[in-house]
Design an enzyme around this catalytic site. Sequence first.
Site, mmCIF file in Angstrom:
data_model
loop_
_atom_site.group_PDB
_atom_site.id
_atom_site.type_symbol
_atom_site.label_atom_id
_atom_site.label_comp_id
_atom_site.label_asym_id
_atom_site.label_seq_id
_atom_site.Cartn_x
_atom_site.Cartn_y
_atom_site.Cartn_z
ATOM 1 N N SER A 1 -54.849 -1.537 30.571
ATOM 2 C CA SER A 1 -55.236 -1.767 29.183
ATOM 3 C C SER A 1 -54.274 -2.805 28.632
ATOM 4 C CB SER A 1 -55.160 -0.468 28.378
ATOM 5 O OG SER A 1 -53.870 -0.316 27.860
ATOM 6 N N LYS A 2 -54.676 -3.375 27.504
ATOM 7 C CA LYS A 2 -53.822 -4.445 26.973
ATOM 8 C C LYS A 2 -52.451 -3.922 26.575
ATOM 9 C CE LYS A 2 -57.317 -7.795 25.914
ATOM 10 N NZ LYS A 2 -58.522 -7.858 25.113
ATOM 11 N N ARG A 3 -52.353 -2.608 26.456
ATOM 12 C CA ARG A 3 -51.052 -2.037 26.093
ATOM 13 C C ARG A 3 -50.180 -1.787 27.321
ATOM 14 N NH1 ARG A 3 -54.035 2.353 23.400
ATOM 15 N NH2 ARG A 3 -55.689 1.016 24.103
#
Length: 322
Positions: free
Chosen positions: A260-262
Amino acid sequence: MDNIMATDRKELIKGRFAPSPSGRMHLGNVFTAVLSWLSVKSRGGEWLLRIEDLDPSRSKRCFSELIEDDLDWLGLEWDEGGLEGKGECGPYCQSERGIFYEEALCKLTAKGLTYPCYCTRGELMATNAPHLSDGRVVYAGTCRPERLEKGSVEGKNVRATRLRVAEEKITFCDGIFGETVVDLSSEVGDFVVRRGDGAWAYQLAVVVDDAMMGVTEVMRGCDLLQSAAQQIYLYRLLGYDVPRFVHVPLLCNSAGQRLSKRDGSLNMEALRKEMKAEDILGKIGSLAGLTEQAKRLNLHDLLELYDENRLRRTEREYIVLE
Ligand code: GLU
């Protein structure tokens, strides 16, 4: 003359990359970008970059700039679109395309296919409708006008505009996942085309944009495989040609979780500190199944190797990173 032009237009292969600028890209986003670029470039086609900044609370201009910088760094040039808006089919940022979505919504409404939905999130979650694996709920059609009792929604806020789906199975042949069948009424339900706060829904915007931009091939992550059926339904209602769909596996980290972008460790900021573009391209080549093991490759090497039939077809949807 018209015929010749129509034929020419038909033959142009146009793919696209349509990132949401809600964070720095991770390896999975880049994996999709590279494969979609290779897919069209290996057939002499064009590649378009569209910025999907529909959600004002999550989209940031600085992330769009970083996406462009990462694509540049990898050598992935786009023929059309981007922040600069190169090309004839712009604007290429969804936040500037509301007028086209409005037109499409009017067409659907004129056909009597849309209706206001008053259900709150809590009410949606509390229905007995089946929940999909990704947490979405199959909408039970509670607010279909013929089901509402007179006066029952008075004073309630409109939470969304929904599109009525037909009792219809949508069948399409995905370039990787093969024949895919989705029963819209039992697996999706009437879906949102505009949110109550006025924000446009992804499903409507993506169809209008891909159609108006002349996209012939949609290659993206397989989390959107089912969405393709909703989109095909919309293409037909709006009278557009349906593009070819190719859904690529999603990448997972070593713990088996989708990137995920996190997930900082595999985002482009970290990767660019440790690796050269050719290392990343080599890794993508091997993850995709184009090479036996990761070795440094440039885009030209990958183009030579690219063959959609050789893309790794996993039973599960994910490729786990070693
Ligand atoms: N904007 C979507 C995303 O970043 C992709 C949509 C699409 O490719 O259709 O996940």
